[in-house]
Design a protein around this motif. Structure first.
Motif, mmCIF file in Angstrom:
data_model
loop_
_atom_site.group_PDB
_atom_site.id
_atom_site.type_symbol
_atom_site.label_atom_id
_atom_site.label_comp_id
_atom_site.label_asym_id
_atom_site.label_seq_id
_atom_site.Cartn_x
_atom_site.Cartn_y
_atom_site.Cartn_z
ATOM 1 N N ILE A 38 29.019 -42.348 0.184
ATOM 2 C CA ILE A 38 28.079 -41.336 -0.314
ATOM 3 C C ILE A 38 26.680 -41.938 -0.427
ATOM 4 C CG2 ILE A 38 27.457 -39.989 -2.359
ATOM 5 C CD1 ILE A 38 30.509 -39.491 -2.718
ATOM 6 N N LEU A 39 26.581 -43.165 -0.942
ATOM 7 C CA LEU A 39 25.278 -43.822 -1.046
ATOM 8 C C LEU A 39 24.684 -44.136 0.325
ATOM 9 C CD1 LEU A 39 25.854 -46.309 -4.002
ATOM 10 C CD2 LEU A 39 24.520 -44.197 -4.015
ATOM 11 N N MET A 40 25.517 -44.312 1.321
ATOM 12 C CA MET A 40 25.055 -44.629 2.666
ATOM 13 C C MET A 40 24.522 -43.399 3.403
ATOM 14 S SD MET A 40 27.190 -46.875 5.449
ATOM 15 C CE MET A 40 28.169 -47.641 4.206
ATOM 16 N N SER A 41 24.928 -42.225 2.989
ATOM 17 C CA SER A 41 24.566 -41.010 3.725
ATOM 18 C C SER A 41 23.134 -40.577 3.431
ATOM 19 C CB SER A 41 25.526 -39.878 3.354
ATOM 20 O OG SER A 41 25.326 -39.505 2.015
ATOM 21 N N GLY A 42 22.641 -39.664 4.253
ATOM 22 C CA GLY A 42 21.312 -39.091 4.063
ATOM 23 C C GLY A 42 20.220 -39.937 4.683
ATOM 24 N N GLY A 43 18.978 -39.561 4.374
ATOM 25 C CA GLY A 43 17.838 -40.332 4.855
ATOM 26 C C GLY A 43 17.344 -39.923 6.228
ATOM 27 N N GLY A 44 17.896 -38.854 6.763
ATOM 28 C CA GLY A 44 17.461 -38.399 8.078
ATOM 29 C C GLY A 44 16.159 -37.629 8.000
ATOM 30 N N SER A 45 15.655 -37.263 9.137
ATOM 31 C CA SER A 45 14.409 -36.509 9.209
ATOM 32 C C SER A 45 14.678 -35.200 9.940
ATOM 33 C CB SER A 45 13.351 -37.338 9.948
ATOM 34 O OG SER A 45 12.168 -36.605 10.081
ATOM 35 N N GLU A 46 14.047 -34.119 9.455
ATOM 36 C CA GLU A 46 14.215 -32.834 10.129
ATOM 37 C C GLU A 46 13.526 -32.827 11.493
ATOM 38 O OE1 GLU A 46 13.655 -32.769 6.653
ATOM 39 O OE2 GLU A 46 15.783 -32.296 6.440
ATOM 40 N N PRO A 48 12.579 -34.792 14.761
ATOM 41 C CA PRO A 48 12.962 -36.035 15.468
ATOM 42 C C PRO A 48 11.769 -36.885 15.891
ATOM 43 C CG PRO A 48 13.414 -34.105 16.828
ATOM 44 C CD PRO A 48 12.945 -33.605 15.514
ATOM 45 N N ASN A 49 10.556 -36.320 15.857
ATOM 46 C CA ASN A 49 9.365 -37.083 16.250
ATOM 47 C C ASN A 49 8.771 -37.875 15.085
ATOM 48 O OD1 ASN A 49 9.477 -36.076 18.888
ATOM 49 N ND2 ASN A 49 8.438 -34.202 18.256
ATOM 50 N N VAL A 50 9.290 -37.658 13.871
ATOM 51 C CA VAL A 50 8.767 -38.338 12.695
ATOM 52 C C VAL A 50 9.788 -39.369 12.222
ATOM 53 C CG1 VAL A 50 8.006 -38.040 10.310
ATOM 54 C CG2 VAL A 50 7.484 -36.283 12.006
ATOM 55 N N PHE A 51 9.328 -40.613 12.079
ATOM 56 C CA PHE A 51 10.209 -41.693 11.623
ATOM 57 C C PHE A 51 10.262 -41.694 10.103
ATOM 58 C CE2 PHE A 51 10.705 -46.130 10.219
ATOM 59 C CZ PHE A 51 11.968 -46.358 10.719
ATOM 60 N N ASN A 52 11.464 -41.809 9.556
ATOM 61 C CA ASN A 52 11.645 -41.865 8.106
ATOM 62 C C ASN A 52 12.109 -43.277 7.736
ATOM 63 O OD1 ASN A 52 12.142 -41.444 5.440
ATOM 64 N ND2 ASN A 52 13.652 -39.831 5.717
ATOM 65 N N PRO A 53 11.257 -44.071 7.103
ATOM 66 C CA PRO A 53 11.642 -45.451 6.760
ATOM 67 C C PRO A 53 12.686 -45.519 5.646
ATOM 68 C CG PRO A 53 9.473 -44.961 5.876
ATOM 69 C CD PRO A 53 9.874 -43.779 6.708
ATOM 70 N N GLU A 54 13.042 -44.404 5.052
ATOM 71 C CA GLU A 54 14.036 -44.373 3.972
ATOM 72 C C GLU A 54 15.419 -44.824 4.463
ATOM 73 O OE1 GLU A 54 15.506 -43.955 0.198
ATOM 74 O OE2 GLU A 54 13.429 -43.960 0.862
ATOM 75 N N ILE A 55 15.672 -44.762 5.763
ATOM 76 C CA ILE A 55 16.987 -45.184 6.269
ATOM 77 C C ILE A 55 17.199 -46.688 6.120
ATOM 78 C CG2 ILE A 55 17.195 -43.266 7.881
ATOM 79 C CD1 ILE A 55 16.489 -45.220 10.127
ATOM 80 N N PHE A 56 16.101 -47.430 5.930
ATOM 81 C CA PHE A 56 16.212 -48.877 5.770
ATOM 82 C C PHE A 56 16.052 -49.306 4.309
ATOM 83 C CE2 PHE A 56 14.627 -48.473 10.188
ATOM 84 C CZ PHE A 56 15.767 -48.930 10.811
ATOM 85 N N SER A 57 16.377 -48.440 3.380
ATOM 86 C CA SER A 57 16.232 -48.776 1.961
ATOM 87 C C SER A 57 17.336 -49.749 1.528
ATOM 88 C CB SER A 57 16.295 -47.505 1.110
ATOM 89 O OG SER A 57 17.594 -46.961 1.145
#
Length: 91
Positions: A38-46, A48-57
């Protein structure tokens, strides 16, 4: 007749491999594994052209996989646990 009674007793004696204590420990392990996923999930971006650095938290890279590995270790302990073993301090 005694031999026949032993066969009957053996026939209906259902000794289970795991006891209640094993199942409790294994359930705790499953809960820790589920929490890690559950903690591993999420962090995606709506977009696809915008990078979300939250995936590397820290939560997704370090904490969640560590919890999953700890959960697997708890599962292994629950499987190998012998609930019939007497505690040395209770004697």
């Amino acid at each position: 007749m005694k031999k026949n009674q032993q066969k009957e007793h053996h026939k209906f004696n259902h000794d289970f491999v795991f006891q209640k204590k094993n199942y409790i420990v294994m359930f705790i392990g499953l809960a820790v594994i589920a929490l890690g996923f559950i903690l591993m999930s999420g962090g995606g971006s709506e977009d696809p052209n915008v990078f979300n650095p939250e995936i590397f938290s820290f939560r997704r890279i370090r904490l969640a996989p560590t919890l999953v590995l700890i959960g697997f270790a708890i599962e292994a302990y629950g499987i190998l646990l012998n609930p019939n073993k007497e505690n040395k301090n209770t004697k």
